[in-house]
Design an enzyme around this catalytic site. Structure first.
Site, PDB file in Angstrom:
ATOM      1  N   SER A   1      30.138  40.686  31.748  1.00 20.89           N
ATOM      2  CA  SER A   1      31.115  41.489  33.075  1.00 20.89           C
ATOM      3  C   SER A   1      32.483  41.249  33.111  1.00 20.89           C
ATOM      4  CB  SER A   1      30.650  40.455  34.632  1.00 20.89           C
ATOM      5  OG  SER A   1      30.864  38.780  34.185  1.00 20.89           O
ATOM      6  N   LYS A   2      33.307  41.940  33.965  1.00 19.76           N
ATOM      7  CA  LYS A   2      34.381  41.150  34.767  1.00 19.76           C
ATOM      8  C   LYS A   2      34.838  39.965  34.545  1.00 19.76           C
ATOM      9  CE  LYS A   2      35.356  42.953  38.695  1.00 19.76           C
ATOM     10  NZ  LYS A   2      36.826  42.546  39.796  1.00 19.76           N
ATOM     11  N   ARG A   3      34.157  39.151  35.960  1.00 21.45           N
ATOM     12  CA  ARG A   3      34.564  37.705  35.634  1.00 21.45           C
ATOM     13  C   ARG A   3      34.924  36.668  34.313  1.00 21.45           C
ATOM     14  NH1 ARG A   3      32.579  38.641  40.402  1.00 21.45           N
ATOM     15  NH2 ARG A   3      30.390  39.300  39.490  1.00 21.45           N
TER      16      ARG A   3
ATOM     17  N   GLU B   1      41.422  44.475  45.413  1.00 22.69           N
ATOM     18  CA  GLU B   1      41.522  43.599  44.224  1.00 22.69           C
ATOM     19  C   GLU B   1      42.154  44.463  43.112  1.00 22.69           C
ATOM     20  OE1 GLU B   1      38.411  41.322  41.335  1.00 22.69           O
ATOM     21  OE2 GLU B   1      37.147  42.965  42.977  1.00 22.69           O
TER      22      GLU B   1
END
Ligand code: GLU
Length: 510
Positions: free
Chosen positions: A266-268, A289
Site C-alpha cells: 500500500s501507499k502507507r 495529501e
C-alpha cells in the site's frame, strides 16, 4: 474466439494516483494487445461520483504517456465505441437493468437508508457484524419480491426512490477458467444481492463493467486479484443478459505484496519504508495529501516498465532485462505466477541503474538538464553529454549525475587537505608547476595523451605515478572521488585544468 480481434481494456476508477500494481495491469493488457495485433482500450469507470477525484483522469493519461503504453481508444483519443467515460454513458445502462428485472434476475428495492441500517442493527451477530442484503434478508425487506405487483406499481408511480438489485441464487456453483489461476469455482452463497442501478439512475461498477465489456467487444479482461470476489456477480450478469458466449476470458493478476510481511503493498508501506508506490507524483485535490512517484524520483520509464513486467512474470529463463519489443514478443499469461510478487525497491533501483548505464549519453544528458537549470549552471550540451558518459555507470538515478560529477560544473570550494598535505613535498610541488606550464603543448588534450605526458614527466623527476595521481585528483575535484583522473582533466580542458592545478597548489601550500 480465435477469429475475433483481440480487444483488452484498462478500466480504472479516477479516484487517485496510479499504484504500481495498476500500471502493471496496464502493461500486461498492452503487451497482450500488441502481441495479438489487437486493440488496447482505456475506459474511465467514474460511476461512483462520491469517490471521484479531480485530476485523476489526467494523471492516468499522463502516466500512460510517460510509460509509452498509449491506448488505441480512450476518452481523449476517441474511438468507435465512444464515449469511454462511464458517466457519459449513463442513459445506456438502465435498459439492461430493466431487462434483468423482467427476466427475474433482478428486482426493485425500495428500502430507505434508515430501513437498511435498522436491518443491519437487528440482524447483526458477533459472527456476522455487518449482515448483507442477500437471499435470506431479501425476504424481510421492501422490494419487488416481498411486495405485491400492485404495491410496486404504486410506489413507482409515486416516484419512490429505488435501486435495482441482482437476484443472487442461494447456492449455485459458478466456474470460470482464469488464464492465470486455471479453474476457479465460486459459490453464490458468498455474494450478496449487489446493487446494479442506483436511485439516481447511475449504474454501479458491477453493471457498467459488464455492459461496457460487452458493448465494447472486449475479448480478454485482465485485472488485479482484488477483483476476484466480484467475478461471480459479473459471470452471472453475462449469463443473465444472454451474452455468455461473448464473455471475455478472464485473468486475475497476482497482487504486488509488501516487501516485509504479508499483504498487498500500500501507499502507507511506501511512506513507512521510504520508497514510492505511485507511478508519478500525486497531490489529492481534496485533501492536499502529497504522494511521491517513481518518475519524479528519477526512474526511467523503460526501467520502470521492465521492473513491473518482472513482478509476477518471467520468460522461463534467467533473463531480466527486456526491451518493450522483447516483452511484446515473449509475454504470455500462462507464465504469470498465481502467487503474489513481493516488491523489492533495491531491485527496482537495480533496473534503473541498468537502464541508465545502457542509455546513450545525449538522451541521458537531456534528462539531466533540468537539474543543471535548477542549480543555475549553464553548460554546452556536448559537454554535459561527455560528463554524463563518464559518471553514468555509478548512477542509480538521473539526478545522481550531479552527485558524481558536480566538479565538472564548478571548481572545488573545499578540498580533502588531509589526503595530500601530510605527504606533500617540494618535488611534488615542482612537478605540478612544471606540468601545468607544459599543458598547452598537448595538442589533442585527450586522456591518453595527458596520461602519457604525465607519466613521462613523473619518470623524468623520479616520482612514482601513484604519489602524484591522488593530489592531482584532489586539485581537480576536491576529494577522493570521480572517474579516472585523466578523463576528468581531458573533459575540463587545458585552461580549466591549469586553473585548478594553480588553485590546488595554493591550497596545499597555503
Ligand atoms: N473500475 C475497476 C477499478 O477501478 C476496474 C476493475 C475491472 O477491471 O474490472 O479497478
Amino acid at each position: 474466439m480465435d477469429h475475433k480481434k483481440v480487444r483488452v481494456r484498462f478500466a480504472p476508477s479516477p479516484t487517485g494516483g496510479l499504484h504500481l500494481g495498476g500500471v502493471r495491469t496496464v502493461l500486461f493488457n498492452y503487451l497482450f494487445a500488441k502481441q495479438h495485433k489487437g486493440d488496447f482500450v482505456l475506459r474511465i469507470e467514474d460511476t461512483d461520483q462520491t469517490r471521484y477525484v479531480p485530476g485523476a483522469e489526467e494523471y492516468i493519461n499522463e502516466c500512460l504517456r510517460w510509460c509509452g503504453l498509449n491506448p488505441d481508444e480512450s476518452p481523449t483519443v476517441g474511438g468507435p465505441y465512444a464515449p469511454y467515460r462511464q458517466s457519459e454513458r449513463k442513459p445506456l445502462y438502465r435498459q439492461y437493468a430493466e431487462q434483468l428485472v423482467k427476466s427475474g434476475h433482478a428486482y426493485y428495492a425500495f428500502d430507505t437508508q434508515e430501513e437498511l441500517e435498522s436491518m443491519r442493527e437487528r440482524l447483526k451477530t458477533p459472527e456476522n457484524p455487518s449482515p448483507q442484503y442477500n437471499h435470506v434478508v431479501r425476504a424481510k425487506m421492501r422490494n419487488s419480491f416481498t411486495l405485491s405487483d400492485a404495491a410496486v406499481q404504486e410506489l413507482l408511480v409515486k416516484n419512490t426512490p429505488y435501486v435495482i438489485r441482482i437476484n443472487m441464487p442461494a447456492n449455485e456453483d459458478l466456474t470460470i477458467t482464469d488464464m492465470v489461476r486455471g479453474e476457479v469455482t465460486f459459490n453464490t452463497i458468498q455474494v450478496d444481492d449487489k446493487v446494479l442501478l442506483k436511485a439516481d439512475g447511475m449504474p454501479t461498477y458491477h453493471l457498467a463493467v459488464v455492459v461496457d465489456d460487452y458493448l465494447m467487444k472486449i475479448t480478454h479482461a485482465f485485472r488485479g486479484e482484488e477483483w476476484l470476489p466480484s467475478a461471480p456477480v459479473h459471470i452471472l450478469l453475462w449469463k443473465y443478459l444472454g451474452w455468455e458466449a461473448e464473455m471475455p476470458q478472464w485473468a486475475h493478476l497476482p497482487l504486488i505484496l509488501k516487501p516485509d510481511g504479508n499483504g498487498k503493498l500500500s501507499k502507507r508501506d511506501g511512506d513507512r519504508l521510504g520508497f514510492p508506490v505511485y507511478a508519478m507524483n500525486w497531490t489529492d485535490a481534496r485533501t492536499n495529501e502529497f504522494t511521491k512517484g517513481f518518475r519524479e524520483l528519477g526512474f526511467l520509464p523503460e526501467a520502470f516498465i521492465n521492473m513491473l513486467a518482472m513482478l509476477g512474470w518471467n520468460d522461463g529463463t534467467e533473463q531480466e532485462i527486456f526491451s518493450m519489443d522483447e516483452l511484446i514478443a515473449k509475454f504470455s499469461m500462462d507464465r504469470v505466477h498465481k502467487a503474489g510478487a513481493k516488491f523489492d525497491y533495491e531491485k527496482a533501483k537495480w533496473f534503473n541503474h541498468q537502464y541508465i548505464h545502457r542509455k546513450d549519453n545525449e538522451s541521458l544528458a537531456a534528462l539531466f538538464q533540468p537539474v543543471l537549470d535548477e542549480k543555475g549552471v549553464t553548460a554546452a550540451p556536448d559537454y554535459v553529454a561527455t560528463v554524463t558518459g563518464l559518471v553514468k555507470e555509478r548512477c542509480y538515478f538521473v539526478n545522481e549525475i550531479w552527485d558524481h560529477g558536480f566538479f565538472f560544473f564548478q571548481s572545488p570550494v573545499s578540498y580533502d587537505e588531509a589526503a595530500v598535505k601530510p605527504k606533500w613535498n617540494a618535488d611534488k610541488d615542482a612537478f605540478f608547476t612544471a606540468w601545468s606550464a607544459q599543458l598547452h603543448e598537448l595538442p589533442a588534450f585527450t586522456a591518453a595523451e595527458l596520461e602519457a605526458n604525465f607519466k613521462a614527466l613523473a619518470a623524468e623527476k623520479g616520482i612514482k605515478m601513484g604519489e602524484l595521481q591522488l593530489p592531482f585528483r584532489i586539485m581537480l575535484t576536491g576529494g577522493k572521488f570521480g572517474p579516472p583522473v585523466f578523463d576528468i582533466a581531458a573533459t575540463l580542458g587545458t585552461a580549466e585544468t591549469r586553473a585548478r592545478i594553480e588553485k590546488g597548489l595554493a591550497m596545499i601550500n597555503g
